[in-house]
Design a protein around this motif. Structure first.
Motif, PDB file in Angstrom:
ATOM      1  N   ASP A  31     -97.142 -85.425  76.465  1.00  0.00           N
ATOM      2  CA  ASP A  31     -96.887 -86.636  75.698  1.00  0.00           C
ATOM      3  C   ASP A  31     -97.588 -87.782  76.399  1.00  0.00           C
ATOM      4  N   GLY A  32     -98.803 -88.087  75.952  1.00  0.00           N
ATOM      5  CA  GLY A  32     -99.592 -89.115  76.604  1.00  0.00           C
ATOM      6  C   GLY A  32     -99.993 -90.222  75.665  1.00  0.00           C
ATOM      7  N   GLU A  33    -100.855 -91.096  76.162  1.00  0.00           N
ATOM      8  CA  GLU A  33    -101.333 -92.220  75.359  1.00  0.00           C
ATOM      9  C   GLU A  33    -102.285 -91.747  74.260  1.00  0.00           C
ATOM     10  N   PHE A  34    -103.074 -90.724  74.566  1.00  0.00           N
ATOM     11  CA  PHE A  34    -104.111 -90.281  73.630  1.00  0.00           C
ATOM     12  C   PHE A  34    -103.878 -88.884  73.068  1.00  0.00           C
ATOM     13  N   PHE A  35    -103.162 -88.045  73.801  1.00  0.00           N
ATOM     14  CA  PHE A  35    -102.972 -86.661  73.388  1.00  0.00           C
ATOM     15  C   PHE A  35    -101.496 -86.299  73.484  1.00  0.00           C
ATOM     16  N   GLY A  36    -101.049 -85.491  72.553  1.00  0.00           N
ATOM     17  CA  GLY A  36     -99.667 -85.055  72.574  1.00  0.00           C
ATOM     18  C   GLY A  36     -99.501 -83.750  71.834  1.00  0.00           C
ATOM     19  N   PHE A  37     -98.663 -82.868  72.368  1.00  0.00           N
ATOM     20  CA  PHE A  37     -98.395 -81.582  71.720  1.00  0.00           C
ATOM     21  C   PHE A  37     -97.155 -80.963  72.348  1.00  0.00           C
ATOM     22  N   ASP A  38     -96.594 -79.985  71.646  1.00  0.00           N
ATOM     23  CA  ASP A  38     -95.397 -79.299  72.117  1.00  0.00           C
ATOM     24  C   ASP A  38     -95.613 -77.786  72.108  1.00  0.00           C
ATOM     25  N   ASP A  39     -95.253 -77.161  73.221  1.00  0.00           N
ATOM     26  CA  ASP A  39     -95.153 -75.697  73.329  1.00  0.00           C
ATOM     27  C   ASP A  39     -96.437 -74.971  72.915  1.00  0.00           C
ATOM     28  N   LEU A  40     -97.568 -75.458  73.387  1.00  0.00           N
ATOM     29  CA  LEU A  40     -98.843 -74.818  73.066  1.00  0.00           C
ATOM     30  C   LEU A  40     -99.189 -73.746  74.098  1.00  0.00           C
ATOM     31  N   THR A  41     -99.814 -72.668  73.623  1.00  0.00           N
ATOM     32  CA  THR A  41    -100.416 -71.690  74.523  1.00  0.00           C
ATOM     33  C   THR A  41    -101.918 -71.670  74.258  1.00  0.00           C
ATOM     34  N   SER A  42    -102.690 -71.491  75.324  1.00  0.00           N
ATOM     35  CA  SER A  42    -104.143 -71.447  75.194  1.00  0.00           C
ATOM     36  C   SER A  42    -104.663 -70.259  75.988  1.00  0.00           C
ATOM     37  N   TYR A  43    -105.191 -69.310  75.279  1.00  0.00           N
ATOM     38  CA  TYR A  43    -105.792 -68.108  75.867  1.00  0.00           C
ATOM     39  C   TYR A  43    -107.173 -67.911  75.249  1.00  0.00           C
ATOM     40  N   PRO A  44    -108.130 -67.305  75.980  1.00  0.00           N
ATOM     41  CA  PRO A  44    -108.007 -66.677  77.287  1.00  0.00           C
ATOM     42  C   PRO A  44    -107.910 -67.709  78.402  1.00  0.00           C
ATOM     43  N   LYS A  45    -107.446 -67.244  79.549  1.00  0.00           N
ATOM     44  CA  LYS A  45    -107.414 -68.053  80.747  1.00  0.00           C
ATOM     45  C   LYS A  45    -108.749 -67.906  81.486  1.00  0.00           C
ATOM     46  N   PRO A  46    -109.069 -68.863  82.368  1.00  0.00           N
ATOM     47  CA  PRO A  46    -110.262 -68.695  83.201  1.00  0.00           C
ATOM     48  C   PRO A  46    -110.234 -67.360  83.944  1.00  0.00           C
ATOM     49  N   HIS A  47    -111.397 -66.836  84.211  1.00  0.00           N
ATOM     50  CA  HIS A  47    -111.547 -65.513  84.814  1.00  0.00           C
ATOM     51  C   HIS A  47    -111.027 -65.507  86.254  1.00  0.00           C
ATOM     52  N   GLY A  48    -109.891 -64.856  86.464  1.00  0.00           N
ATOM     53  CA  GLY A  48    -109.366 -64.687  87.817  1.00  0.00           C
ATOM     54  C   GLY A  48    -108.975 -65.971  88.514  1.00  0.00           C
ATOM     55  N   ALA A  49    -108.661 -67.022  87.772  1.00  0.00           N
ATOM     56  CA  ALA A  49    -108.318 -68.308  88.380  1.00  0.00           C
ATOM     57  C   ALA A  49    -107.273 -69.007  87.524  1.00  0.00           C
ATOM     58  N   THR A  50    -106.494 -69.878  88.155  1.00  0.00           N
ATOM     59  CA  THR A  50    -105.492 -70.631  87.418  1.00  0.00           C
ATOM     60  C   THR A  50    -106.120 -71.782  86.631  1.00  0.00           C
ATOM     61  N   HIS A  51    -107.225 -72.316  87.145  1.00  0.00           N
ATOM     62  CA  HIS A  51    -107.939 -73.349  86.396  1.00  0.00           C
ATOM     63  C   HIS A  51    -109.371 -73.429  86.898  1.00  0.00           C
ATOM     64  N   LEU A  52    -110.224 -74.063  86.115  1.00  0.00           N
ATOM     65  CA  LEU A  52    -111.616 -74.257  86.498  1.00  0.00           C
ATOM     66  C   LEU A  52    -111.748 -75.524  87.349  1.00  0.00           C
ATOM     67  N   PRO A  53    -112.617 -75.510  88.350  1.00  0.00           N
ATOM     68  CA  PRO A  53    -112.863 -76.747  89.105  1.00  0.00           C
ATOM     69  C   PRO A  53    -113.425 -77.830  88.187  1.00  0.00           C
TER      70      PRO A  53
END
Length: 286
Positions: free
Chosen positions: A156-178
């Motif tokens: 819940d931000g100034e520009f973006f907002g959403f509830d209970d979203l999932t986003s797949y696929p995940k980065p390869h073998g990492a929790t997030h991209l640098p």
């Protein structure tokens, strides 16, 4: 020190040349390949004294990098810079993770910036004056979506907002991209310290200002409870730079240098890349 190379599309986009360029860079041992972004141009668009020719070709960098990934094996994929406030982070999170999965973990040199052309902001429906806050929020959204599980995440931000979203696929073998932050201002340095995995300043900054900005990035990271020693420091260099110049960069804390050929002629580009790789004993691909 790590060494990467950028690709210019100033003379147009030729798929055969792009692939040959990327493959030769990989063969020479360059760590990564960087592409720039401009979403649109227009008559009178300028940065400082430089005016962009309206027909200057800027293909989508992520599409180009996906194309490169399919034709290479190990070179990392980078942007310098991706104009983050003009991309919706929910869509972007999916695109970046998909490229990372398909390239087996090579979408790892993402550098984001704010953009300097007001007309580009208007064309994408973004208030030019809010693009800094929008970028900060977008970085949060990207990481949140990458790190979220099947239960979903909310924002819940100034520009973006959403509830209970999932986003797949995940980065390869990492929790997030640098995510590295590009820019030539103290605001960019602070953003890198607060939110980034690295700082990639551009422009013709005086040496003292460069040092001040790098120190500001590190102190901002520390004040935010982050490890300043984990920040990477990327800088533009020249393809004919000497070992002494590289040592000077290293003394300033630089961890990666990005160079560009001085010519658009393919054979001369290959010669310049090969000479640079030999001069600095880059790990050539077998």
């Amino acid at each position: 020190m790590k060494f990467a190379i950028s690709y210019s599309t100033a003379d147009g986009i030729d798929p055969d040349h792009l692939v040959a360029y990327a493959r030769h860079a990989e063969h020479c041992g360059f760590e990564g390949l960087y592409l720039p972004e401009h979403i649109v141009l227009y008559p009178g668009a300028r940065v400082g004294l430089f005016e962009f020719p309206p027909a200057l070709p800027y293909p989508d960098p992520l599409d180009c990098l996906a194309f490169v990934a399919a034709a290479t094996e190990r070179i990392l994929l980078g942007t310098a810079v991706l104009l983050l406030p003009y991309h919706h982070p929910v869509v972007l999170a999916k695109r970046l993770a998909t490229i990372d999965v398909l390239s087996k973990g090579r979408m790892r040199l993402l550098t984001v910036g704010l953009g300097t052309l007001p007309g580009e902001a208007r064309a994408t429906g973004v208030d030019f004056g809010t693009r800094g806050r929008r970028t900060d929020e977008a970085i949060e959204v990207l990481r949140l979506l990458w790190e979220g599980d099947e239960k979903g995440v909310s924002f819940d931000g100034e520009f973006f907002g959403f509830d209970d979203l999932t986003s797949y696929p995940k980065p390869h073998g990492a929790t997030h991209l640098p995510i590295h932050v590009g820019g030539s201002s103290r605001a960019a340095a602070r953003r890198a310290g607060r939110h980034g995995d690295g700082y990639f300043p551009g422009g013709a900054l005086p040496l003292e200002e460069r040092a001040s900005q790098w120190e500001l990035a590190r102190t901002t990271a520390a004040d935010a409870g982050r490890d300043p020693g984990a920040l990477e420091y990327t800088r533009w260099g020249s393809i004919d730079m000497s070992a002494e110049q590289v040592e000077d960069f290293a003394a300033q804390g630089v961890t990666r240098i990005v160079v560009s050929p001085t010519t658009t002629e393919p054979e001369q580009q290959r010669d310049e890349m090969s000479a640079f790789a030999q001069r600095f004993s880059l790990p050539r691909a077998r």
